[in-house]
Write a protein that holds these residues in place. Sequence first.
Motif, PDB file in Angstrom:
ATOM      1  N   VAL A 119      36.809  61.044  19.415  1.00 27.48           N
ATOM      2  CA  VAL A 119      37.138  62.471  19.337  1.00 27.48           C
ATOM      3  C   VAL A 119      38.535  62.702  19.906  1.00 27.48           C
ATOM      4  CG1 VAL A 119      36.549  64.765  20.244  1.00 27.48           C
ATOM      5  CG2 VAL A 119      34.749  63.280  19.329  1.00 27.48           C
ATOM      6  N   GLU A 123      41.627  64.341  17.926  1.00 31.07           N
ATOM      7  CA  GLU A 123      42.329  65.534  18.414  1.00 31.07           C
ATOM      8  C   GLU A 123      43.824  65.270  18.574  1.00 31.07           C
ATOM      9  OE1 GLU A 123      39.972  66.549  21.835  1.00 31.07           O
ATOM     10  OE2 GLU A 123      38.664  67.843  20.623  1.00 31.07           O
ATOM     11  N   SER A 126      45.357  65.525  15.243  1.00 30.88           N
ATOM     12  CA  SER A 126      45.484  66.903  14.757  1.00 30.88           C
ATOM     13  C   SER A 126      46.709  67.604  15.332  1.00 30.88           C
ATOM     14  CB  SER A 126      44.227  67.714  15.092  1.00 30.88           C
ATOM     15  OG  SER A 126      44.164  68.004  16.471  1.00 30.88           O
ATOM     16  N   ARG A 140      41.348  67.415  12.595  1.00 28.84           N
ATOM     17  CA  ARG A 140      40.520  68.429  13.264  1.00 28.84           C
ATOM     18  C   ARG A 140      39.079  68.326  12.784  1.00 28.84           C
ATOM     19  NH1 ARG A 140      45.233  71.418  13.279  1.00 28.84           N
ATOM     20  NH2 ARG A 140      44.958  72.266  11.201  1.00 28.84           N
ATOM     21  N   PHE A 141      38.917  68.157  11.452  1.00 30.46           N
ATOM     22  CA  PHE A 141      37.562  68.023  10.903  1.00 30.46           C
ATOM     23  C   PHE A 141      36.874  66.784  11.477  1.00 30.46           C
ATOM     24  CE2 PHE A 141      34.659  65.996   7.963  1.00 30.46           C
ATOM     25  CZ  PHE A 141      33.710  66.996   7.806  1.00 30.46           C
ATOM     26  N   TRP A 144      35.754  67.531  15.007  1.00 28.49           N
ATOM     27  CA  TRP A 144      34.618  68.460  14.976  1.00 28.49           C
ATOM     28  C   TRP A 144      33.355  67.748  14.488  1.00 28.49           C
ATOM     29  CZ3 TRP A 144      31.984  69.806  10.502  1.00 28.49           C
ATOM     30  CH2 TRP A 144      31.013  70.802  10.644  1.00 28.49           C
ATOM     31  N   ARG A 147      32.000  65.326  17.119  1.00 29.19           N
ATOM     32  CA  ARG A 147      31.440  66.057  18.252  1.00 29.19           C
ATOM     33  C   ARG A 147      30.093  66.666  17.861  1.00 29.19           C
ATOM     34  NH1 ARG A 147      35.324  69.342  18.811  1.00 29.19           N
ATOM     35  NH2 ARG A 147      36.668  67.995  20.002  1.00 29.19           N
ATOM     36  N   ARG A 148      30.022  67.281  16.688  1.00 29.83           N
ATOM     37  CA  ARG A 148      28.786  67.924  16.253  1.00 29.83           C
ATOM     38  C   ARG A 148      27.676  66.918  15.955  1.00 29.83           C
ATOM     39  NH1 ARG A 148      28.140  70.235  10.422  1.00 29.83           N
ATOM     40  NH2 ARG A 148      27.574  68.082  10.184  1.00 29.83           N
TER      41      ARG A 148
END
Length: 184
Positions: A119, A123, A126, A140-141, A144, A147-148
């Motif tokens: 992650v 980041e 990004s 960014r995707f 995300w 993380r999700r």
Amino acid sequence: MPKYRKLPVEVEAIEWTGNNEAELIEFTRDYFRAVPADEQRAIPRAPGITAEVYDALHATWVGVKTGQHVVRGVKGEFYPIDPAVLAETYEPAEAADGARYDRDPEAIAWARRKVERSVDMAEQGSREARLDDEQRERWRFAAWFMRREFLGSGEGCVITAFDERLPEWTRRIEAAQQPGGDAR
């Protein structure tokens, strides 16, 4: 006549006990409600219905009887299933896949560190000034998504994604880490 065999898939299910409405509301993301007693009497065609769950695939509320399980299907849909049918159709996932190393604290800590590093890398990607907006959005995707999907609410970590026997996840994570990579 053609015959079909059900594919081996894992689903999640929670039994409706009549007293665990909050648990099922959380599980279904607000697609569950207990039916008040006065409304239950008003449904003569469906005796025993004590709750409802929303089936988004068919855009309808489905009655649930106390003792039935609410299942989250493979497309994220919810539906009730009788305990006997559940037992005939499914087996506990622990029995199906053997060792449940995703509960091993050391393995979880190892996987969490790996996800957090991934992650962080996404980041950083990004924020790269030399990349165009689309490439930064992909990074960014990726951050995300990881993380999700893997860290969730912070209470656990899905380490099966890092099992070398699951090359698709490994490929997706590695692709997301490459400059201009895409985890989709």
